[in-house]
Write a protein that holds these residues in place. Structure first.
Motif, mmCIF file in Angstrom:
data_model
loop_
_atom_site.group_PDB
_atom_site.id
_atom_site.type_symbol
_atom_site.label_atom_id
_atom_site.label_comp_id
_atom_site.label_asym_id
_atom_site.label_seq_id
_atom_site.Cartn_x
_atom_site.Cartn_y
_atom_site.Cartn_z
ATOM 1 N N ALA A 14 -0.948 -4.395 -21.001
ATOM 2 C CA ALA A 14 -0.852 -3.961 -22.392
ATOM 3 C C ALA A 14 0.489 -3.290 -22.661
ATOM 4 O O ALA A 14 1.095 -3.486 -23.724
ATOM 5 C CB ALA A 14 -1.998 -3.002 -22.719
ATOM 6 N N ASP A 15 0.959 -2.483 -21.699
ATOM 7 C CA ASP A 15 2.262 -1.844 -21.869
ATOM 8 C C ASP A 15 3.366 -2.883 -21.947
ATOM 9 O O ASP A 15 4.287 -2.777 -22.775
ATOM 10 C CB ASP A 15 2.531 -0.886 -20.704
ATOM 11 N N ARG A 16 3.286 -3.900 -21.099
ATOM 12 C CA ARG A 16 4.303 -4.960 -21.148
ATOM 13 C C ARG A 16 4.235 -5.726 -22.460
ATOM 14 O O ARG A 16 5.266 -6.067 -23.044
ATOM 15 C CB ARG A 16 4.098 -5.925 -19.966
ATOM 16 N N SER A 76 7.636 -4.990 -29.435
ATOM 17 C CA SER A 76 8.704 -4.222 -30.055
ATOM 18 C C SER A 76 10.031 -4.960 -29.956
ATOM 19 O O SER A 76 10.807 -5.011 -30.919
ATOM 20 C CB SER A 76 8.812 -2.844 -29.390
ATOM 21 N N GLN A 77 10.304 -5.564 -28.780
ATOM 22 C CA GLN A 77 11.541 -6.318 -28.614
ATOM 23 C C GLN A 77 11.573 -7.535 -29.527
ATOM 24 O O GLN A 77 12.606 -7.875 -30.119
ATOM 25 C CB GLN A 77 11.696 -6.740 -27.152
ATOM 26 N N LEU A 88 -8.763 -2.119 -14.734
ATOM 27 C CA LEU A 88 -8.242 -1.310 -15.837
ATOM 28 C C LEU A 88 -6.767 -0.982 -15.631
ATOM 29 O O LEU A 88 -5.977 -0.979 -16.586
ATOM 30 C CB LEU A 88 -9.054 -0.017 -15.965
ATOM 31 N N GLU A 89 -6.396 -0.687 -14.406
ATOM 32 C CA GLU A 89 -4.987 -0.400 -14.139
ATOM 33 C C GLU A 89 -4.120 -1.612 -14.415
ATOM 34 O O GLU A 89 -3.028 -1.511 -14.989
ATOM 35 C CB GLU A 89 -4.835 0.062 -12.691
ATOM 36 N N GLU A 90 -4.622 -2.814 -14.013
ATOM 37 C CA GLU A 90 -3.867 -4.033 -14.295
ATOM 38 C C GLU A 90 -3.784 -4.301 -15.795
ATOM 39 O O GLU A 90 -2.740 -4.710 -16.310
ATOM 40 C CB GLU A 90 -4.527 -5.213 -13.567
#
Length: 918
Positions: free
Chosen positions: A387-389, A395-396, A380-382
């Motif tokens: 997901a954040d990346r 957005s970029q 989950l942490e990975e």
């Protein structure tokens, strides 16, 4: 005594005692349950009756308030009392107004008008009621507010009187008394649905002796209304509790018949009455009494059966169950290695082995679970980091795509807009129009994709500013006006007259939804009309908020019932053939629906194939303190003037009639020019010709110009003044219209205040031709405002965009300097003074952010006045807008630029520069 006997005896004794105790408690609780259920039902009925009574009272007050609010009624009564009008004229006018009010307001059988000294001035009966209703003296009880009085009329029937004061300029000038049939008011208490066989409602008020006077006929006393009196000394009656501060639930009470009842007594403080909803106790508890012995017999049988069963199973269960209990306790304490020692092949032994096996599996599962939890936590942490990346990359990507796609669109649309102002032949102008329309369509699709992305990522934030909803509606309509003119479709706006104009919300998003809905309606409509209607919802929100329904209705191709549920899904249109024929991405409606939900509303559709569609946008807005000017007051001279409205579209007739109704004119409508001629002939023969004729131009059989010619030919002495209305101004010859005899020309859709002003103008100035342009600024004033004469620096790395910016800015008479990147711009800024800087953000060498920081630092170091810097960007994300402000820029212009947006920026920032520099 053996253990099995002890267990059996104990089970029998405890079971029997418990069952009988349960029976007693159940009997008592059941009785209390029946009583509470009855009281809850009576309380609910009380709330319903109270709500109905309040609704009826409010309805009556609203009806009378409509009458007292009529300005003409109050002014004519004042003129009569001050001697400005004769008694005969005043009585005639007042009676006519009251008669009109009776026809316009339902439920009133007679209206009486009193002067300030409470003398009867006049009385008017409803035409459908017997003429036996005569004006009679009334004991006026009206103070500053309306008053409710119940009594009997001359025929003995119960009636309700509403006494209301009349005020003008803060001064009491008289009173209105509305006599209303009491059955429509008190009849709500004669409905006994849900009351059972013995339930009834009782409403009473206190008389001068302090006793309780019943106001309506009772279930068990059909002649109780205004005759039945319950003495105040009878404190045990429920009605004595109905005049307190709050509702009271009565379990043991006696009603006026001396019968035990359960009741709910509720005060009605606004009316000074008391309400009692009651039911006989015998009916409430009859179910419990009926099944008393049945319940007792069943409980005894259960007790005996349980005793026999307990004797049979006690011996086999007590010992192994105790062992299992001990084992469970040890496991509970954490001794997981322990197992049962029970032998045998019965169910208890089998259960013991299953219990042992469960303990073994539990130990294995515990180890596996701890391992999986650690593994899943790491996964989950990975996943979260990934997901954040991905979200950051998205957005970029959107920012980059927005810039890369919208930047060339700036040149396409900007140059095409400037070319339209040059000398072109017809073929070139058509080609240029195609380029511009295609570019706008592409830009709209890009904007829809970006909006959808913002909504999906929860980055779309709505503004809350004061805006004029009425003006926003017409702005959205005018955007689509050219498309409607090409297809000869009427665009009609119906904005409820009583609705406020100013609200708190996001006008840009409201306009976006409306432009999308109106554009779709025109796209899928080949003939007929598109109607934009704004109404207030009947659902109450609060005194500061309104729930509005904004509907867009068309007479187009419609949507089948099978496809309608999927209409708001992403990338969805009615069918594939629709997409091929009409184009579009299928995102517009999905985005509009999500925007509506963000505003606290919804977007819904009703349609039938071949019969048109209706899209309704609901929203909740706080009402702003600011309000629009009321233009009704200046047109008193138009009252009772005769107006004929001619249009072959029924919805136009409806909207025009609603727009002119506040002027109190005599309105007549005709659906064709032929029908208009018939009405004209009838009016001329009666010697009561029309004063003003509002006629559409394009009508079947005979157009508006031909209608005027026929009227002038057949009735040369007619003094009627003609107003021409049309959905198109492309080929309007105002001089020819004036020569033909028209007094005014208006373009559909016509705002209500514009139509009223036109009617007033042609009536008051019959020798002048009038158009709406007389209300707007002149062309000379507009041109003079554009001659700014300031020095502007444009920083842009793309040559085509520099060309567009230079052409647009030079049209405003500005002196232009160009820079290709931020470093060059900073060097030029050090050598010269500029009134305004337009700064692109993404540039080689030095970008717009760095150049802005250099300029702001130079200003601070050399004590130079702050020069406004406006960012130029094709990136419309929220992050970009926030960074622009953080870097020291004053505003943002998004590419592609519109000439009107550029003018607004020049007006704002050049005026700011002059003020700070001077």
């Amino acid at each position: 005594m053996k253990l099995k006997h002890q267990v059996s005896l104990s089970v029998v004794v405890m079971t029997t005692f418990g069952l009988f105790a349960a029976f007693a408690i159940t009997y008592m609780l059941h009785g209390r349950y029946l009583e509470n259920t009855a009281l809850d039902r009576l309380q609910a009925l009380s709330a319903v009756q109270t709500a109905r009574l309040a609704e009826s009272v409010e309805s009556q007050y609203d009806r009378v308030a409509l009458i007292t609010s009529r300005t003409r009624l109050r002014t004519l009564l004042q003129e009569y009392q001050t001697g400005q009008a004769t008694r005969e004229e005043a009585i005639k006018g007042l009676s006519r107004i009251l008669a009109d009010s009776l026809l316009a307001v339902d439920g009133i059988k007679q209206l009486l008008l009193f002067n300030a000294r409470r003398d009867l001035v006049t009385a008017v009966n409803h035409p459908d009621l017997p003429q036996i209703l005569t004006a009679r003296s009334v004991d006026l009880q009206a103070g500053k507010e309306m008053t409710h009085v119940i009594g009997r009329d001359r025929l003995g029937a119960i009636e309700v009187q509403v006494h209301a004061p009349l005020e003008l300029n803060g001064k009491r000038i008289g009173y209105i008394v509305a006599r209303i049939d009491g059955e429509s008011f008190l009849g709500i208490f004669n409905n006994y649905d849900g009351f059972g066989r013995s339930g009834e409602a009782l409403v009473a008020r206190r008389n001068e002796n302090g006793d309780y006077l019943v106001l309506h006929n009772l279930r068990f006393d059909p002649l109780a209304a205004l005759t039945r009196v319950i003495k105040a000394e009878r404190r045990e009656t429920p009605i004595s509790h109905a005049f307190g501060d709050s509702p009271v639930r009565l379990r043991d009470a006696r009603d006026y018949r001396g019968i035990d009842v359960v009741a709910v007594a509720s005060p009605l403080p606004k009316l000074g009455w008391g309400l009692v909803i009651k039911q006989d106790s015998a009916e409430v508890f009859e179910v419990l009494d009926r099944y008393l012995w049945v319940y007792a017999g069943v409980l005894v049988a259960i007790a005996v059966l349980l005793g026999l069963c307990s004797l049979l199973v006690a011996q086999g269960l007590t010992r192994p169950l105790s062992q299992l209990q001990d084992l469970a306790e040890r496991v509970k304490r954490g001794e997981h290695a322990e197992r049962s020692q029970i032998k045998g092949d019965n169910e208890v032994a089998l259960f013991a082995r299953i219990f042992d096996d469960m303990l073994d599996r539990l130990a294995d599962f515990r180890g596996q679970l701890e391992h999986k939890v650690a593994e899943r936590t790491r996964e989950l942490e990975e996943s979260r980091a990934e997901a954040d990346r991905a979200n950051q990359a998205k957005s970029q990507f959107l920012a980059a795509m927005s810039h890369e796609v919208r930047t060339p669109m700036n040149a396409v649309l900007g140059i095409s807009e400037m070319l339209q102002n040059t000398n072109l032949n017809a073929q070139q102008r058509d080609m240029l129009s195609t380029i511009r329309e295609s570019g706008k369509a592409l830009l709209q699709q890009i904007n829809e994709i970006l909006d959808f992305s913002k909504i999906e990522s929860d980055q779309l934030h709505l503004e809350s500013v004061t805006f004029d909803l009425y003006r926003t509606i017409y702005e959205a309509v005018r955007v689509n006006l050219t498309a409607a003119e090409k297809k000869n479709i009427d665009l009609v706006v119906d904005y409820e007259e009583h609705l406020p104009h100013y609200y708190m919300g996001d006008p840009i998003r409201v306009r976006q939804i409306l432009i999308n809905l109106i554009g779709n309606a025109i796209k899928f409509t080949e003939k007929g009309h598109v109607l934009v209607r704004v109404q207030a919802s009947e659902l109450y929100v609060s005194s500061e908020s309104k729930r509005l329904h904004v509907s867009v209705e068309d007479t187009g191709i419609g949507i089948s019932s099978e496809l309608l549920p999927h209409l708001f899904e992403l990338f969805t249109q009615a069918d594939d053939s629709t997409a091929r024929k009409y184009g579009g991405t299928g995102l517009g409606l999905a985005i509009s629906k999500r925007l509506a939900k963000l505003m606290g509303g919804n977007l819904e559709a009703e349609s039938e194939a071949g019969k048109g569609s209706c899209f309704t946008f609901t929203c909740v807005f706080n009402v702003s303190d600011q309000d629009h000017d009321d233009d009704h007051q200046e047109h008193h001279a138009l009252a009772n003037k005769r107006v004929l409205i001619v249009d072959d579209t029924p919805v136009n007739l409806e909207v025009f009639t609603q727009s002119l109704m506040p002027l109190h004119m005599a309105l007549t409508t005709a659906k064709s020019a032929g029908r208009a001629l018939e009405l004209f002939e009838k009016a001329e023969k009666a010697g009561d010709g029309f004063d003003i004729v509002v006629t559409d131009f394009a009508m079947p059989d005979m157009n508006g110009t031909q209608l005027l010619a026929r009227v002038k030919q057949d009735y040369p002495n007619s003094k009627a003044r003609f107003i021409m209305v049309s959905a198109s101004i492309a080929k309007v010859d105002y001089e020819q219209l004036e020569q033909d005899g028209f007094h005014a020309f208006l373009t559909k859709p016509i705002e209500a205040f514009v139509l009223r002003r036109a009617v007033y103008f042609v009536y008051s100035q019959p020798d002048t031709f009038w158009t709406y342009s007389r209300l707007t600024r002149s062309t000379e004033a507009y041109v003079s405002e554009k001659q700014f004469g300031h020095h502007v620096l444009v920083v842009e790395d793309i040559a085509s965009n520099r060309l567009v910016a230079q052409a647009m800015l030079e049209s405003f008479g500005l002196r232009i300097s160009m820079a290709e990147h931020g470093r060059q711009a900073f060097e030029m800024y050090q050598q010269d003074d500029y009134d305004l800087v337009f700064m692109d953000i993404r540039m080689p060498v030095v970008d717009g952010y760095q150049a802005t920081r250099l300029i702001r630092g130079f200003e601070a170091e050399h004590d130079r006045p702050r020069t406004p810097i406006v960012a130029l960007t094709a990136d419309v994300t929220q992050e970009t807008v926030e960074r622009v402000k953080a870097e020291g820029m004053d505003g943002v212009l998004t590419k592609p630029m519109e000439l009107s947006e550029l003018e607004e920026a020049l007006n704002e920032y050049l005026a700011l520069s002059v003020e700070e520099g001077g």
